[in-house]
Design a protein around this motif. Sequence first.
Motif, PDB file in Angstrom:
ATOM      1  N   GLU A   6       8.739  11.968  -0.773  1.00  0.00           N
ATOM      2  CA  GLU A   6       7.324  12.195  -0.445  1.00  0.00           C
ATOM      3  C   GLU A   6       6.955  11.462   0.849  1.00  0.00           C
ATOM      4  O   GLU A   6       6.208  11.983   1.683  1.00  0.00           O
ATOM      5  CB  GLU A   6       6.443  11.718  -1.601  1.00  0.00           C
ATOM      6  CG  GLU A   6       4.985  12.031  -1.435  1.00  0.00           C
ATOM      7  CD  GLU A   6       4.144  11.581  -2.628  1.00  0.00           C
ATOM      8  OE1 GLU A   6       2.917  11.482  -2.453  1.00  0.00           O
ATOM      9  OE2 GLU A   6       4.697  11.337  -3.714  1.00  0.00           O
ATOM     10  N   GLY A   7       7.484  10.260   1.019  1.00  0.00           N
ATOM     11  CA  GLY A   7       7.231   9.491   2.234  1.00  0.00           C
ATOM     12  C   GLY A   7       7.814  10.159   3.468  1.00  0.00           C
ATOM     13  O   GLY A   7       7.179  10.195   4.529  1.00  0.00           O
ATOM     14  N   ARG A   8       9.013  10.712   3.342  1.00  0.00           N
ATOM     15  CA  ARG A   8       9.628  11.423   4.475  1.00  0.00           C
ATOM     16  C   ARG A   8       8.817  12.660   4.853  1.00  0.00           C
ATOM     17  O   ARG A   8       8.632  12.955   6.036  1.00  0.00           O
ATOM     18  CB  ARG A   8      11.052  11.836   4.133  1.00  0.00           C
ATOM     19  CG  ARG A   8      12.024  10.694   4.060  1.00  0.00           C
ATOM     20  CD  ARG A   8      13.421  11.200   3.614  1.00  0.00           C
ATOM     21  NE  ARG A   8      14.245  10.101   3.192  1.00  0.00           N
ATOM     22  CZ  ARG A   8      14.849   9.246   4.005  1.00  0.00           C
ATOM     23  NH1 ARG A   8      14.703   9.387   5.298  1.00  0.00           N
ATOM     24  NH2 ARG A   8      15.569   8.262   3.535  1.00  0.00           N
ATOM     25  N   ALA A   9       8.328  13.370   3.853  1.00  0.00           N
ATOM     26  CA  ALA A   9       7.529  14.572   4.114  1.00  0.00           C
ATOM     27  C   ALA A   9       6.217  14.197   4.806  1.00  0.00           C
ATOM     28  O   ALA A   9       5.802  14.857   5.770  1.00  0.00           O
ATOM     29  CB  ALA A   9       7.266  15.324   2.816  1.00  0.00           C
ATOM     30  N   LEU A  33       5.332   6.204  -1.319  1.00  0.00           N
ATOM     31  CA  LEU A  33       5.881   6.691  -0.055  1.00  0.00           C
ATOM     32  C   LEU A  33       7.124   5.907   0.354  1.00  0.00           C
ATOM     33  O   LEU A  33       7.951   6.415   1.109  1.00  0.00           O
ATOM     34  CB  LEU A  33       4.820   6.607   1.051  1.00  0.00           C
ATOM     35  CG  LEU A  33       3.550   7.427   0.789  1.00  0.00           C
ATOM     36  CD1 LEU A  33       2.499   7.129   1.851  1.00  0.00           C
ATOM     37  CD2 LEU A  33       3.878   8.913   0.731  1.00  0.00           C
ATOM     38  N   VAL A  34       7.234   4.673  -0.135  1.00  0.00           N
ATOM     39  CA  VAL A  34       8.397   3.827   0.152  1.00  0.00           C
ATOM     40  C   VAL A  34       8.792   3.076  -1.109  1.00  0.00           C
ATOM     41  O   VAL A  34       8.008   2.954  -2.050  1.00  0.00           O
ATOM     42  CB  VAL A  34       8.128   2.806   1.290  1.00  0.00           C
ATOM     43  CG1 VAL A  34       7.767   3.500   2.595  1.00  0.00           C
ATOM     44  CG2 VAL A  34       7.066   1.799   0.889  1.00  0.00           C
ATOM     45  N   ALA A  77       2.776  13.468   9.752  1.00  0.00           N
ATOM     46  CA  ALA A  77       2.057  12.477  10.552  1.00  0.00           C
ATOM     47  C   ALA A  77       2.666  12.357  11.950  1.00  0.00           C
ATOM     48  O   ALA A  77       1.941  12.171  12.935  1.00  0.00           O
ATOM     49  CB  ALA A  77       2.068  11.132   9.842  1.00  0.00           C
ATOM     50  N   GLN A  78       3.975  12.494  12.034  1.00  0.00           N
ATOM     51  CA  GLN A  78       4.639  12.412  13.336  1.00  0.00           C
ATOM     52  C   GLN A  78       4.173  13.538  14.250  1.00  0.00           C
ATOM     53  O   GLN A  78       3.972  13.326  15.448  1.00  0.00           O
ATOM     54  CB  GLN A  78       6.157  12.462  13.157  1.00  0.00           C
ATOM     55  CG  GLN A  78       6.915  12.232  14.442  1.00  0.00           C
ATOM     56  CD  GLN A  78       8.421  12.266  14.226  1.00  0.00           C
ATOM     57  OE1 GLN A  78       8.927  12.981  13.377  1.00  0.00           O
ATOM     58  NE2 GLN A  78       9.131  11.473  14.998  1.00  0.00           N
ATOM     59  N   ASP A  87       0.831  -1.215   0.000  1.00  0.00           N
ATOM     60  CA  ASP A  87       0.000   0.000   0.000  1.00  0.00           C
ATOM     61  C   ASP A  87       0.863   1.260   0.000  1.00  0.00           C
ATOM     62  O   ASP A  87       0.618   2.188  -0.773  1.00  0.00           O
ATOM     63  CB  ASP A  87      -0.933  -0.001   1.211  1.00  0.00           C
ATOM     64  CG  ASP A  87      -1.786   1.252   1.261  1.00  0.00           C
ATOM     65  OD1 ASP A  87      -2.571   1.477   0.320  1.00  0.00           O
ATOM     66  OD2 ASP A  87      -1.643   2.018   2.240  1.00  0.00           O
ATOM     67  N   LEU A  88       1.881   1.298   0.842  1.00  0.00           N
ATOM     68  CA  LEU A  88       2.761   2.475   0.900  1.00  0.00           C
ATOM     69  C   LEU A  88       3.534   2.641  -0.406  1.00  0.00           C
ATOM     70  O   LEU A  88       3.785   3.765  -0.850  1.00  0.00           O
ATOM     71  CB  LEU A  88       3.719   2.366   2.087  1.00  0.00           C
ATOM     72  CG  LEU A  88       3.075   2.445   3.480  1.00  0.00           C
ATOM     73  CD1 LEU A  88       4.096   2.090   4.556  1.00  0.00           C
ATOM     74  CD2 LEU A  88       2.472   3.817   3.722  1.00  0.00           C
TER      75      LEU A  88
END
Length: 155
Positions: free
Chosen positions: A113-116, A93-94, A121-122, A87-88
Amino acid sequence: MPRPEKLRSAGTDGLRDSVLGRDLSFLLVRANALTLAAANAALAEHGLKARSYSVLALAADDARPTQRELAEFLRLDPSQVVALIDDLEKRRLVERRIDPADRRANVLIATDEGRALFARAQDSARAVELGLLAAVTPEEHERLAHLLRLLAFPG
């Protein structure tokens, strides 16, 4: 006939002092359920749930985990981890990359994009944690985290 002291409101407040309300395993499960529900609600705005957030967090942290390591660390069935990564990956994103140390294995890397997304989210996840722990002092928060690490990673 019930004893008079047992006749009270049916709400859960009256159950706090029950034998189960003093059981450590139950308290851990209940705290986890409350935390998980709050985290999933906060992460929904980012298109994540706690499990997908966890996978993204480890990928964004440059840990370069293999799928097997993710499954073991997150205590999930490997098929669940594959579905989360799929899914990711579909969302870009990964990425799976061949592990240079073992060409038979893939490691997980977060995209830019995943890091952003993880950073945003964090912030949401931390806000939930602080809200849930508002009743404890910073020292108690640290102590709780220490004790939970001892339970989560014995030995």
